[in-house]
Design a protein around this motif. Structure first.
Motif, PDB file in Angstrom:
ATOM      1  N   LYS A   1     -46.011  15.816 -90.882  1.00  0.00           N
ATOM      2  CA  LYS A   1     -47.402  15.373 -90.787  1.00  0.00           C
ATOM      3  C   LYS A   1     -48.083  16.160 -89.675  1.00  0.00           C
ATOM      4  O   LYS A   1     -47.468  16.418 -88.642  1.00  0.00           O
TER       5      LYS A   1
ATOM      6  N   MET B   1     -42.630  12.598 -78.479  1.00  0.00           N
ATOM      7  CA  MET B   1     -42.717  12.994 -79.872  1.00  0.00           C
ATOM      8  C   MET B   1     -43.975  13.815 -80.102  1.00  0.00           C
ATOM      9  O   MET B   1     -44.865  13.851 -79.239  1.00  0.00           O
TER      10      MET B   1
ATOM     11  N   GLU C   1     -46.545  13.348 -81.855  1.00  0.00           N
ATOM     12  CA  GLU C   1     -47.808  12.598 -81.863  1.00  0.00           C
ATOM     13  C   GLU C   1     -48.262  12.152 -80.469  1.00  0.00           C
ATOM     14  O   GLU C   1     -49.434  11.805 -80.292  1.00  0.00           O
TER      15      GLU C   1
ATOM     16  N   ARG D   1     -33.951   5.362 -85.044  1.00  0.00           N
ATOM     17  CA  ARG D   1     -35.205   5.261 -85.787  1.00  0.00           C
ATOM     18  C   ARG D   1     -35.186   4.053 -86.702  1.00  0.00           C
ATOM     19  O   ARG D   1     -34.137   3.725 -87.278  1.00  0.00           O
TER      20      ARG D   1
HETATM   21 MG    MG Z   1     -41.594  11.334 -86.061  1.00  0.00          MG
END
Ligand code: MG
Ligand code: ATP
Length: 507
Positions: free
Chosen positions: A173, A304, A306, A401
């Motif tokens: 993404k 991360m 983001e 995760r």
């Molecule tokens: Mg990720």
């Protein structure tokens, strides 16, 4: 006021003048003044090629000092830098160019023909090349173009980069990062990790990820420090650089590989003041072994694409193995119930979804409004997808995760808990625990194990060794032995790939 991140860098670069910015093992040196002049010329070329503020400049190029100058020049003209993994195939590049619609795509010289074809298909108007040795058409353009000595005016919420996530859990993404996101984080990190003009950072990471590009290079730039800049990780080159370096940022595999070399000693690392680790979990065992061998406690941090960096072990104070430390100044975290998804904080010590808020948190996913709405909440918290707990001293432990959680017979199994026990067996080098479809239990706990050199172990030995330590539902139903776990360039274990490989185990 100009909020262009490059404005802060340029002030530093000017002040540092003739001081060294980049040295390569091949003996190339760039002073800050050289680098600044380089950004002016490449910025001139980008403008000549039509790049306007807000336009994306995509680059799939080898690691080189000029690639860093291209990044800086893109900021300088107000563009949005979009680095791409050099491992991506033409098909994958087609997806990224189609998605991001860059004004310019800079590729490796040998990839020009393929790049032109993709550019034609995706409507990208301009393709240039940049080689590892400062060769290629972009540098020709830079030599010819009129230098741009200005700095485009940008607001703090304007985009500085789009960085694609690693694609560990699904399709990559595009994370939209603003000038404020990158600027605030590098200032915070430089302070937290005490970077100064005296530092020389050993840089062996790729520069198409947050770690190698933003954490490493932005911190050095904002501190006016210097980079010992290697094209890739190589044990001999690192060992040769260590006596002249002060710091190194690494992924866990850097440390496990260094530990295999007898030259790693306290004497070799005597000039070094800081080793950091991130991008993937550093095992407590590696942390302890490195400390025994060198006297240095690796500082593990967590971040991360983001969010840039969120938490860090302390520079002063205890660096606790197996934890990623505490939230950085200005960053807030909360642990919430991942099953209800109510985003309400859980009591201290419980495992849940890690959510973060702060000036480091991105603006959203490029052209993915629904995904952005689902993960970037109205109150500003970003749902990281990582499960974690905060211990009684405030240190954050990443448990794994959310997507890797195994649910077997209705019970949650945290792979890390099982992996830690398997890894502690003397015959085992490392392991990955995954869940794969099981007719009775929904998912069957499955272990994939790498043995230590020269060791042997049977499936039953592993299962027997776990039975005294783990509840029945957490114990692997099957154990597979492999030579190596699949990892990406950042050393992240590719569990998705393992789940695919073993999906028919119980069918
Ligand atoms: Mg990720
Ligand atoms: P995708 O989002 O496309 O699935 P990705 O999450 O691997 O890929 P990145 O943004 O490169 O892409 O990686 C961030 C992730 O890396 C974090 O969410 C976390 O799972 C992991 N990570 C980073 N640092 C650490 C650390 N110190 N310990 C454990 N995990 C870490």
């Amino acid at each position: 006021m100009n909020h262009n991140l490059f404005d802060s860098f340029a002030t530093r670069m000017q002040a540092r003048g003739a001081a060294n910015f980049i040295t390569t093992p091949e003996g190339k040196e760039y002073s800050y003044a050289d680098a600044l002049a380089g950004t002016e010329r490449i910025a001139g070329a980008l403008q000549h090629l039509g790049v306007k503020p807000g336009d994306r400049v995509a680059a799939q190029v080898d690691k080189s000092p000029e690639a860093i100058l291209l990044y800086l020049a893109t900021l300088r003209v107000g563009g949005v830098y979009l680095p791409l993994n050099t491992g991506y195939t033409p098909d994958e590049i087609g997806y990224f160019l189609g998605d991001a619609e860059p004004a310019v795509f800079v590729c490796q010289p040998q990839a020009l023909e393929a790049a032109k074809a993709i550019a034609a298909e995706t409507g990208c108007p301009c393709v240039e090349t940049l080689g590892a040795k400062a060769d290629g058409s972009l540098m020709d353009q830079a030599a010819k173009a009129e230098a741009f000595t200005g700095i485009a005016q940008r607001n703090e919420d304007d985009l500085s980069a789009i960085l694609y996530t690693s694609g560990t859990t699904g399709r990559s993404k595009g994370a939209m990062l603003t000038h404020k996101n990158l600027g605030s984080n590098c200032t915070t990190l430089a302070e937290a990790w005490r970077f100064t003009e005296k530092d020389r950072l050993i840089h062996a990471l790729p520069i198409f990820h947050t770690h190698g590009l933003f954490v490493a290079c932005n911190v050095v730039l904002i501190a006016g420090a210097s980079l010992y800049f290697m094209s890739k990780f190589d044990v001999d080159t690192i060992i040769a650089a260590m006596p002249k370096g002060t710091s190194m940022m690494g992924v866990p595999t850097f440390y496990t590989r260094l530990l295999q070399d007898d030259r790693l000693t306290p004497e070799l690392t005597a000039n070094m003041r800081l080793f950091t680790s991130g991008s993937a979990p550093l095992t407590a065992e590696t942390h302890q072994q490195f400390q025994q061998r060198t006297g240095h406690a690796i500082l593990e941090r967590y971040g991360m694409t983001e969010t840039n960096m969120n938490t860090s072990n302390p520079y002063d104070g205890e660096r606790v193995a197996g934890t990623v430390g505490m939230p950085l100044p200005g960053v807030e975290i909360r642990i919430t119930n991942s099953e209800t998804g109510d985003h309400e904080p859980l009591p201290q010590g419980e495992i849940g979804m890690l959510e973060v808020r702060g000036p480091n948190v991105f603006k959203g996913y490029w052209r993915m409004p629904e995904k952005t709405r689902a993960e970037l909440l109205d109150d500003g918290f970003f749902v990281t997808g990582d499960l974690a707990l905060v211990d009684e001293r405030g240190y954050v432990q990443i448990v794994g995760r959310d997507k890797d959680l195994v649910i077997s017979g209705g019970f949650n199994v945290y792979p890390k808990e099982v992996e830690q026990i398997i890894d502690a067996l003397p015959e085992v080098s490392e392991s990955a625990v995954i869940g794969v479809p099981h007719p009775d239990f929904g998912e069957g706990v499955t272990a994939v194990v790498v043995l230590a050199p020269g060791q042997s172990l049977a499936e039953k030995d592993v299962i027997d060794a776990l039975s005294g330590h783990l509840a029945k539902y957490k114990q692997p139903k099957r154990v597979f032995f492999v030579d190596a776990l699949p990892r990406n360039t950042m050393g992240k274990v590719q569990k998705k790939q393992l789940r695919d490989q073993y999906k028919d185990t119980y069918q």
